[in-house]
Motif scaffolding. Structure first.
Motif, PDB file in Angstrom:
ATOM      1  N   VAL A   1     126.046 107.594  54.509  1.00 51.54           N
ATOM      2  CA  VAL A   1     127.494 107.578  54.670  1.00 51.54           C
ATOM      3  C   VAL A   1     127.986 106.141  54.514  1.00 51.54           C
ATOM      4  O   VAL A   1     127.489 105.246  55.209  1.00 51.54           O
ATOM      5  N   PRO A   2     128.943 105.909  53.599  1.00 49.00           N
ATOM      6  CA  PRO A   2     129.482 104.550  53.445  1.00 49.00           C
ATOM      7  C   PRO A   2     130.074 104.059  54.761  1.00 49.00           C
ATOM      8  O   PRO A   2     130.845 104.756  55.403  1.00 49.00           O
ATOM      9  N   GLY A   3     129.679 102.880  55.174  1.00 52.82           N
ATOM     10  CA  GLY A   3     130.146 102.320  56.437  1.00 52.82           C
ATOM     11  C   GLY A   3     129.373 102.823  57.633  1.00 52.82           C
ATOM     12  O   GLY A   3     129.588 102.384  58.748  1.00 52.82           O
ATOM     13  N   GLY A   4     128.493 103.778  57.415  1.00 53.69           N
ATOM     14  CA  GLY A   4     127.662 104.308  58.491  1.00 53.69           C
ATOM     15  C   GLY A   4     128.357 105.417  59.250  1.00 53.69           C
ATOM     16  O   GLY A   4     129.560 105.616  59.165  1.00 53.69           O
TER      17      GLY A   4
END
Length: 176
Positions: A153-156
């Protein structure tokens, strides 16, 4: 061999920067359908019957795949879904002039990505785990794809946020 059944055997080992594209989804071309008929001045044009080939050539390709080659396995040409990987394995491909094609062998992925789109709207790149594999036992369209992949997931993503969102959803359901 005889002209009616010529055989060619090719054994290959990929060199640096080799790239193999392998479509395993069946695509249909407009020329394979017979619903188009051309007419001229009210008279139907008849197609001349195709001459039958007296010769056939079958090419057997024995590929000893290594990590120098990049392999793209196209799962759905229309959406772009594909596995792009580097790995090892022995693959045998048989192709004949009459259109028959068979594929045998196992390709073990060392590293790669799975590009997935949902309804052509939501594209996602998954990182394929090492040890995943693709096995062919005849039909190139009936591969056994044993792939484990992870989507980052982008950005966590926070477990707290996921659980908080679930708790909030449950609270809304209970209040209704």
């Amino acid at each position: 061999g005889p002209l009616k059944d010529m055989q060619m055997v090719v054994t290959v080992t990929p060199a640096d920067n080799s790239h193999i594209h392998l479509p395993i989804s069946e695509s249909k071309n407009i020329d394979s359908y017979d619903f188009i008929t051309f007419k001229q001045y009210g008279k139907e044009i008849t197609e001349e019957p195709k001459k039958k080939r007296n010769a056939n050539l079958t090419v057997r390709l024995n590929a000893d795949m290594n990590t120098l080659a990049h392999m793209d396995v196209i799962l759905d040409h229309a959406t772009g879904d594909a596995i792009r990987a580097v790995g090892n394995g022995v693959i045998t491909m048989n192709v004949s002039l009459n259109g028959n094609m068979t594929l045998y062998g196992t390709y073990v992925i060392e590293r790669g990505t799975y590009y997935f789109t949902f309804q052509r709207l939501i594209p996602k790149n998954f990182e394929i785990n090492s040890g995943s594999s693709i096995t062919w036992n005849g039909s190139p369209y009936d591969a056994n794809i044993n792939v484990t992949a992870v989507y980052h997931v982008p950005g966590g993503a926070s477990l707290y946020e996921l659980l908080a969102g679930e708790a909030q959803g449950n609270a809304l359901l209970e209040s209704d």
